[in-house]
Design a protein around this motif. Structure first.
Motif, PDB file in Angstrom:
ATOM      1  N   GLU A  86      -9.502   0.413   2.844  1.00 30.78           N
ATOM      2  CA  GLU A  86     -10.319   1.607   2.642  1.00 30.78           C
ATOM      3  C   GLU A  86      -9.989   2.304   1.327  1.00 30.78           C
ATOM      4  O   GLU A  86     -10.883   2.770   0.615  1.00 30.78           O
ATOM      5  N   GLU A  87      -8.709   2.374   1.018  1.00 33.56           N
ATOM      6  CA  GLU A  87      -8.329   3.055  -0.220  1.00 33.56           C
ATOM      7  C   GLU A  87      -8.767   2.250  -1.441  1.00 33.56           C
ATOM      8  O   GLU A  87      -9.183   2.818  -2.454  1.00 33.56           O
ATOM      9  N   LYS A 128     -12.410   3.010  -2.002  1.00 35.01           N
ATOM     10  CA  LYS A 128     -12.605   4.319  -2.626  1.00 35.01           C
ATOM     11  C   LYS A 128     -12.322   4.246  -4.120  1.00 35.01           C
ATOM     12  O   LYS A 128     -13.050   4.812  -4.937  1.00 35.01           O
ATOM     13  N   LEU A 130      -4.361   8.378  -2.940  1.00 38.41           N
ATOM     14  CA  LEU A 130      -5.159   9.576  -3.200  1.00 38.41           C
ATOM     15  C   LEU A 130      -4.702  10.190  -4.525  1.00 38.41           C
ATOM     16  O   LEU A 130      -5.502  10.501  -5.412  1.00 38.41           O
ATOM     17  N   ALA A 181       1.523   3.135   6.432  1.00 41.51           N
ATOM     18  CA  ALA A 181       0.086   3.250   6.210  1.00 41.51           C
ATOM     19  C   ALA A 181      -0.273   4.631   5.663  1.00 41.51           C
ATOM     20  O   ALA A 181      -1.039   4.759   4.701  1.00 41.51           O
ATOM     21  N   ALA A 182       0.308   5.663   6.264  1.00 45.34           N
ATOM     22  CA  ALA A 182       0.010   7.018   5.816  1.00 45.34           C
ATOM     23  C   ALA A 182       0.496   7.247   4.390  1.00 45.34           C
ATOM     24  O   ALA A 182      -0.189   7.875   3.574  1.00 45.34           O
ATOM     25  N   ALA A 216      -5.578   0.466   5.770  1.00 46.03           N
ATOM     26  CA  ALA A 216      -5.353   1.508   4.774  1.00 46.03           C
ATOM     27  C   ALA A 216      -5.611   0.948   3.381  1.00 46.03           C
ATOM     28  O   ALA A 216      -6.316   1.554   2.562  1.00 46.03           O
ATOM     29  N   ARG A 247      -1.853   5.620   1.877  1.00 42.96           N
ATOM     30  CA  ARG A 247      -3.047   6.455   1.684  1.00 42.96           C
ATOM     31  C   ARG A 247      -2.729   7.645   0.799  1.00 42.96           C
ATOM     32  O   ARG A 247      -3.478   7.982  -0.120  1.00 42.96           O
ATOM     33  N   HIS A 248      -1.612   8.281   1.089  1.00 38.18           N
ATOM     34  CA  HIS A 248      -1.185   9.454   0.320  1.00 38.18           C
ATOM     35  C   HIS A 248      -1.018   9.100  -1.152  1.00 38.18           C
ATOM     36  O   HIS A 248      -1.510   9.800  -2.033  1.00 38.18           O
TER      37      HIS A 248
END
Lengths: 199, 199
Positions: free
Chosen positions: A128-129, A132, A67, A59-60, A125, A63-64
């Motif tokens: 939300e991403e 965005k 971004l 998940a992290a 994740a 997101r990374h």
DNA sequence: TATTTCGCATGATCGTCATCATGTCAACTG
DNA sequence: CAGTTGACATGATGACGATCATGCGAAATA
């Protein structure tokens, strides 16, 4: 200074970077912990000093990666109509280079089908991403050409077209068909734009 | 009658059916041989009497599933314009039922991202079955509204939009966003159609 | 400086999975 | 009917991967 806390943060970043790359290349199932840690210059044992389990890492890392993706793709605000913007973004996305370099490519496209089988953490994740990114697409065109709501719907459709297009172009064995998929989707992108006057 | 050869063929069919289901639900990586064989009412050892290895099973199951898919989705030839056809197919595809029942759903959408990481066998299967589906979409509308070439390009874009839309709607955790994705893509589908008069 | 903390390494452990070795029994073949 | 074949079952085998147990050494703390 830069001690302890900073070193750990740097390690974590290297891990996330490595995991983001491997995730995009090998998928959720393919990216193993020890390989990721090796890429980050560490051994597998160190992993649990940074993440509770593989799911958290995935998940992290997603997101990374996203971004990074947004900074590259929807950063600039240009003076263009909504339709022009959709067309331009799609053409920038649907290239053979992007198709052939998943390691640095869009993580949404890399994990679209696997994420649906993942646990709540990954789905959140992704959720939300994606939002965005959609907002990033909506902003940056001239104001008031198309109502906000329609613009979001258009952005969603554009995203689906792009994600589907890249995925199909990667899945196909024939290079010519693959190129045609990219072309056809790029051409169709402009037609997706809602037209406010008629309709 | 019905001996040996036929029994084997029936077994093979059960295996393909089971594998096709598990492939769509769990993905290429998730579907294990013993689970598939159990679903087919056999044990893991019998597997190698039917397929040389897992890769062959995956490719065959993908083909099997997509044959089924086409019969269900692009079978009927209706009296409709090209634009109407695109819109109708998309709306039939982009439903919450389809989203929530991958087991019987479109195998292209289930494997789109994983297939790109698979070996030549799977990519070829994906390739050929995708082409068949595209031709199925192209046929069945009134003739000569849109030139054949443009029609194929439209079908490609429609496919990408649908595959991307379903995948995103499955990947997302929020049910409302998920529903909106389906709606937005369905709405955009009609706008994809090439218009011969202008342009 | 003495002690604690903790990021990291090494080396189990345990489960899963693809593949293979071997045995059985019913269907085929002569 | 005697021998063979082949579909299937059972039970290894070996690889791999996530997670945990333990130990080290340097930074943090007192």
């Amino acid at each position: 200074m830069a001690t302890r806390a900073e070193l750990k943060a740097e390690s974590r970043n290297r891990i996330l970077q490595a995991a983001g790359t491997r995730l995009r290349v090998e998928g959720l199932a393919g990216a193993g912990i020890s390989d990721v840690m090796k890429d980050a210059g560490l051994t597998h044992g160190a992993f649990y000093a940074h993440f509770a389990n593989k799911s958290e890492l995935s998940a992290a890392a997603l997101r990374h990666a996203l971004l990074e993706n947004r900074e590259r793709w929807v950063g600039e605000r240009k003076d263009e109509t909504w339709k022009q913007r959709l067309r331009r973004l799609a053409h920038r996305y649907l290239t053979q280079i992007h198709r052939d370099r998943p390691a640095e490519g869009c993580a949404l496209a890399a994990l679209a089908t696997e994420a649906g089988r993942g646990d709540e953490l990954i789905r959140r994740a992704f959720d939300e991403e994606l939002l965005k990114s959609l907002h990033g697409i909506c902003n940056g065109a001239q104001e008031e050409q198309v109502p906000t709501d329609l613009r979001l719907d258009d952005a969603i459709a554009l995203m689906a077209l792009c994600v589907g297009g890249i995925s199909l172009s990667r899945a196909v064995a024939d290079k010519e068909l693959s190129a045609r998929i990219l072309r056809a989707c790029g051409d169709a992108a402009g037609r997706i734009a809602s037209v406010t006057k008629q309709d």
